[in-house]
Design a protein around this motif. Structure first.
Motif, PDB file in Angstrom:
ATOM      1  N   UNK A 181       0.856  -1.188   0.000  1.00 22.50           N
ATOM      2  CA  UNK A 181       0.000   0.000   0.000  1.00 22.50           C
ATOM      3  C   UNK A 181       0.894   1.241   0.000  1.00 22.50           C
ATOM      4  N   UNK A 182       0.873   2.015  -1.084  1.00 26.66           N
ATOM      5  CA  UNK A 182       1.774   3.171  -1.168  1.00 26.66           C
ATOM      6  C   UNK A 182       1.537   4.225  -0.081  1.00 26.66           C
ATOM      7  N   UNK A 183       0.342   4.265   0.484  1.00 27.88           N
ATOM      8  CA  UNK A 183       0.078   5.233   1.554  1.00 27.88           C
ATOM      9  C   UNK A 183       0.680   4.799   2.887  1.00 27.88           C
ATOM     10  N   UNK A 184       0.954   3.496   3.044  1.00 25.02           N
ATOM     11  CA  UNK A 184       1.422   2.978   4.330  1.00 25.02           C
ATOM     12  C   UNK A 184       2.868   2.492   4.315  1.00 25.02           C
ATOM     13  N   UNK A 185       3.364   2.110   3.176  1.00 27.51           N
ATOM     14  CA  UNK A 185       4.691   1.494   3.089  1.00 27.51           C
ATOM     15  C   UNK A 185       5.781   2.369   3.693  1.00 27.51           C
ATOM     16  N   UNK A 186       5.649   3.678   3.576  1.00 24.96           N
ATOM     17  CA  UNK A 186       6.667   4.594   4.081  1.00 24.96           C
ATOM     18  C   UNK A 186       6.896   4.490   5.581  1.00 24.96           C
ATOM     19  N   UNK A 187       5.910   4.081   6.315  1.00 29.16           N
ATOM     20  CA  UNK A 187       6.074   3.923   7.761  1.00 29.16           C
ATOM     21  C   UNK A 187       7.086   2.820   8.096  1.00 29.16           C
ATOM     22  N   UNK A 188       7.344   1.940   7.137  1.00 26.88           N
ATOM     23  CA  UNK A 188       8.181   0.766   7.398  1.00 26.88           C
ATOM     24  C   UNK A 188       9.528   0.811   6.680  1.00 26.88           C
ATOM     25  N   UNK A 189       9.877   1.959   6.094  1.00 25.25           N
ATOM     26  CA  UNK A 189      11.110   2.082   5.332  1.00 25.25           C
ATOM     27  C   UNK A 189      12.337   1.652   6.128  1.00 25.25           C
ATOM     28  N   UNK A 190      12.454   2.091   7.348  1.00 21.78           N
ATOM     29  CA  UNK A 190      13.630   1.796   8.163  1.00 21.78           C
ATOM     30  C   UNK A 190      13.347   0.750   9.249  1.00 21.78           C
ATOM     31  N   UNK A 191      12.329  -0.063   9.042  1.00 22.72           N
ATOM     32  CA  UNK A 191      11.929  -1.049  10.045  1.00 22.72           C
ATOM     33  C   UNK A 191      12.479  -2.425   9.663  1.00 22.72           C
ATOM     34  N   UNK A 192      13.044  -3.093  10.630  1.00 14.86           N
ATOM     35  CA  UNK A 192      13.521  -4.466  10.441  1.00 14.86           C
ATOM     36  C   UNK A 192      12.275  -5.346  10.486  1.00 14.86           C
ATOM     37  N   UNK A 193      11.844  -5.815   9.324  1.00 12.74           N
ATOM     38  CA  UNK A 193      10.519  -6.421   9.206  1.00 12.74           C
ATOM     39  C   UNK A 193      10.398  -7.799   9.856  1.00 12.74           C
ATOM     40  N   UNK A 194      11.465  -8.563   9.944  1.00 17.16           N
ATOM     41  CA  UNK A 194      11.351  -9.861  10.623  1.00 17.16           C
ATOM     42  C   UNK A 194      10.973  -9.637  12.086  1.00 17.16           C
TER      43      UNK A 194
END
Length: 132
Positions: free
Chosen positions: A36-49
């Motif tokens: 989701x392009x509106x939400x993805x930015x919140x996770x740019x620098x997040x370690x997703x695992x």
């Protein structure tokens, strides 16, 4: 087995299939959010695992499973992100769509949506709460 054990209702966590089902929901949910392009930015620098692991632990608690969550509180983790009501609502929509897609019963969906409503103030940034 005692009478109490036989008649005790299963938790939502057990009803949906436990840890493997929660993990599947978290994986599908984040696939949707990150696309989701509106939400993805919140996770740019997040370690997703780690992020996925945290959500799985939190969702387990919400569903009545074992509480093994030891991370930061919702407000501490989310307030610095300046999340808007609209984006919070979109995340909730993705979670609801995910759970629906995975066949989660309506009563469990309703309970999850209730919890989303209860914690919104901890997640949405203080300056973005107008109209809540």
């Amino acid at each position: 087995m005692t009478v109490t054990e036989e008649t005790a209702p299963a938790s939502h966590y057990d009803r949906i299939g436990g840890a493997s089902s929660v993990k599947a929901a978290v994986e599908l949910f984040y696939d949707k959010v990150l696309a989701d392009p509106e939400l993805a930015g919140y996770f740019t620098d997040v370690e997703m695992a780690g992020q996925r692991r945290h959500l799985a632990l939190m969702l387990t608690v919400v569903l009545g499973g074992p509480n093994e969550y030891t991370g930061r509180g919702l407000a501490e983790a989310h307030q610095p992100l300046n999340i808007t009501v609209a984006h919070y609502a979109k995340v909730g929509e993705h979670l609801t769509a995910t759970l629906t897609e995975l066949g989660v019963p309506a009563d469990i969906l309703a309970d999850v949506q209730t919890v989303l409503g209860q914690v919104q103030g901890q997640v949405v940034a203080a300056g973005n709460r107008s109209g809540v």
